[in-house]
Design an enzyme around this catalytic site. Sequence first.
Site, short mmCIF file in Angstrom:
data_model
loop_
_atom_site.label_atom_id
_atom_site.label_comp_id
_atom_site.label_asym_id
_atom_site.label_seq_id
_atom_site.Cartn_x
_atom_site.Cartn_y
_atom_site.Cartn_z
N GLU A 11 -3.43 12.85 9.89
CA GLU A 11 -3.95 12.66 8.53
C GLU A 11 -5.40 12.18 8.63
OE1 GLU A 11 -4.78 10.20 4.84
OE2 GLU A 11 -4.18 9.27 6.71
N HIS A 33 -2.38 0.28 11.81
CA HIS A 33 -2.24 -1.13 11.44
C HIS A 33 -0.80 -1.48 11.17
CE1 HIS A 33 -3.51 1.37 7.93
NE2 HIS A 33 -2.32 0.96 7.52
N ASP A 82 -0.60 8.59 10.36
CA ASP A 82 -1.43 8.06 9.29
C ASP A 82 -2.78 7.57 9.85
OD1 ASP A 82 -1.62 7.13 6.46
OD2 ASP A 82 -1.82 5.19 7.44
N ASP A 130 -2.85 10.39 -2.34
CA ASP A 130 -4.14 9.70 -2.29
C ASP A 130 -5.11 10.27 -3.31
OD1 ASP A 130 -3.66 7.71 -0.42
OD2 ASP A 130 -3.98 9.06 1.27
N GLN A 152 -3.27 -5.54 5.79
CA GLN A 152 -3.03 -4.50 6.81
C GLN A 152 -3.91 -4.82 8.02
OE1 GLN A 152 -3.87 -1.54 3.74
NE2 GLN A 152 -2.04 -0.39 4.34
N ARG A 170 3.81 12.65 10.60
CA ARG A 170 2.48 12.49 10.00
C ARG A 170 1.86 11.24 10.58
NH1 ARG A 170 0.11 9.52 5.91
NH2 ARG A 170 -1.26 10.57 4.42
N ASP A 198 0.84 -1.20 0.00
CA ASP A 198 0.00 0.00 0.00
C ASP A 198 0.88 1.26 0.00
OD1 ASP A 198 -2.23 1.63 0.05
OD2 ASP A 198 -2.53 1.46 2.21
N ARG A 258 -4.55 4.93 -7.75
CA ARG A 258 -3.85 6.09 -7.20
C ARG A 258 -2.42 6.16 -7.74
NH1 ARG A 258 -4.71 5.18 -0.89
NH2 ARG A 258 -4.23 3.08 -1.60
C1 GLC Z 1 -3.64 6.79 4.63
C2 GLC Z 1 -2.65 6.87 3.48
C3 GLC Z 1 -3.12 5.99 2.37
C4 GLC Z 1 -3.23 4.58 2.87
C5 GLC Z 1 -4.08 4.51 4.14
C6 GLC Z 1 -3.90 3.19 4.84
O1 GLC Z 1 -4.87 7.30 4.30
O2 GLC Z 1 -2.52 8.21 3.06
O3 GLC Z 1 -2.28 6.07 1.26
O4 GLC Z 1 -3.77 3.75 1.88
O5 GLC Z 1 -3.72 5.49 5.08
O6 GLC Z 1 -2.66 3.14 5.49
#
Ligand code: GLC
Length: 649
Positions: free
Chosen positions: A325, A183, A283, A395, A251, A281, A140, A519
């Site tokens: 995020e 995760h 996530d 994204d 994940q 950041r 990912d 993406r």
């Molecule tokens: C966040 C990331 C994205 C990812 C998701 C799962 O949103 O920006 O790219 O798929 O987390 O980790």
Amino acid sequence: MYHNTIHQRIKEVLWRSQTGDTIKDSPFYDRLLHGAGAIRELYLEIYRYHPLSELYFDQLIEQLVQSYTIRPSWLKELDMERLDRGYWFLDNGLTGMSLYVDRWCTNLAAFPSTLSYLQDLGINLVHLMPLFQSPLNESDGGYAVSDFRQVNPRVGSLEELKTVREKMTAAGMHLMLDIVLNHTSHRHEWAQKARAGDRKYQDYYYMFSDRTEPDLYDRQMPEIFPESAPGNFTYIEECRKWVMTVFHDYQWDLNYRNPEVFLEMLANIFFYANLGVDILRIDAPAFIWKEPGTTCQNLPQAHILLRLIKSCVVVATPGMALLGEAIVAPSRIMQYFGSGPYEARECDLAYNATQMALQWDALATGDTRVMLAGQRELTAKPYGTSWITYTRGHDDIGLGYEDHSIVEARFEPTAHRRFLQEYYSGEYPGSDALGALFSVNPKTQDARISGTLASLCGLEFALRQGDRDHVELAIQKILLMQAQSIFVGGIPMLFAGDEAAYTNDYSYLEDPGKNYDNRWMHRAVTDWDKNAFVSRPDTVEYKVFTGTAKLIGIRRQLSCLADHKNIKWLIANDPRVACFVRYNSTQRVYCLFNFNKGAATVDWNMIKEDAGEAGPFFDHWRGTHHRLALEDGSTLPGYSFMILECLST
Ligand code: GLC
């Protein structure tokens, strides 16, 4: 607030770990005594009923001490400098770029040689997209981490990352990295052990022996990737259990009800802090707490955990800012900055995903009314926090703003969103945008949008047609989009490739690890021969690069563009034009953007009303002088903008 019992408790922990002497005269110790009360309250809100709650609390204090003790002295100095300055990240001098090291320059060893290119553009903050270990083809984009401390050998080593950090520091640049909190990869050691039947590690995840609880959860949980990863649970044959997998099946969601998980991940946060990360950041923070019967997003416990993390960071590594995020509805986003007694004490920064999507809305409709309606919520952001502003990132673009903003602008929400989806996927008659729909949910008709800034602004279409005028129009749109996100307040974050007008890359379709996720079409692989054109006048690359660099330079020059909650949106008499004023005690700058193809009338009255007898003005973008009286009735050409500094303030 001072808590005597906690003070005594801290002293016991220090005495047991024999660290008291080294830290008792340090600023850290003051911060610890000051912050421990809140840390304990937040911790107990989540873990009060855990049988080993007290034991883990002591471990938490030990971890703070340990993380501070091993923090390099240059970072301790930076901490003090930033504490003295206060809210260093509000500065108008910061401009970032997100990039994947492997797609940018192959590996970390090569990265320092690209710093001068970034500096020419005006970038002094780099978000290195996830570069810790992650299995090939199940990564990912690096957000499925199998080891939080080992750099992926495909891009280099931890030593090389440290060298990159040193070279960036020497060049006056800041570093942003991710912590993937929600995760791990199913190849992480914890997941492997859980899969093999180890109960301790099964408790690190949401694992269930049968479908009873998963069914309960599933009733309310939306699907994040309905096309490529439907459902929220995955059956693990080896241990005969269902594990929660909100994103992809590889994940596995971490279980923060278990304080050990919290402590392990906090230790990883400090590991990054001590590498010299300036902005961490976080996530997907909206997902870190799950509760059956809810959507398992934005739950109050997720906020408590984030506040706990922030309170710990403020004590041990205070120079590092936190970016949440959370790509959630505007009414929700504000909560990530903290609320009540924790206002401005949760995440320091959040993505202004709403503003980003509203800009795409305005560009497609040629009408800024939805954008204006959306500002009421966005401008309520607390002082001392800031946005990451962007036109797009790695994204998809979600159209997640509130229906009422669309209704206020007199559109019908379902039809309006459908129009935008069709417009950006190039299906709408007359649209020059070449994007694609991402994660179409057949049940809800929800869909997000993939595509590079340039392709969504019509450049790919124009180049295919060989239409020079259309190419110029696309460049204007690109710069209009960048300009608004650079001046609207917060740290602008460019996405690699957008500065050199990269159009979509369709090669991901040939890669089995990527072809299920469009993406990748907007995650450019840098071709340095193409990038060399940024210094060759008359090329598209040159025009976009120099235009973007100029915008960044203007922002850096004007102190009122630092984000001190100093923006006021003005109502233009022409819906094609969005206008806001940024100000401080010595400056006023009016930013006007025409999102329509046709010329629009500049509403000088709105500026007169805001500033009384103000003027004359200097347009930093075009380098022209203006006087309101003389300019009555003047026009703003299609897709153009003005950055007008009021010279008489
Ligand atoms: C966040 C990331 C994205 C990812 C998701 C799962 O949103 O920006 O790219 O798929 O987390 O980790």
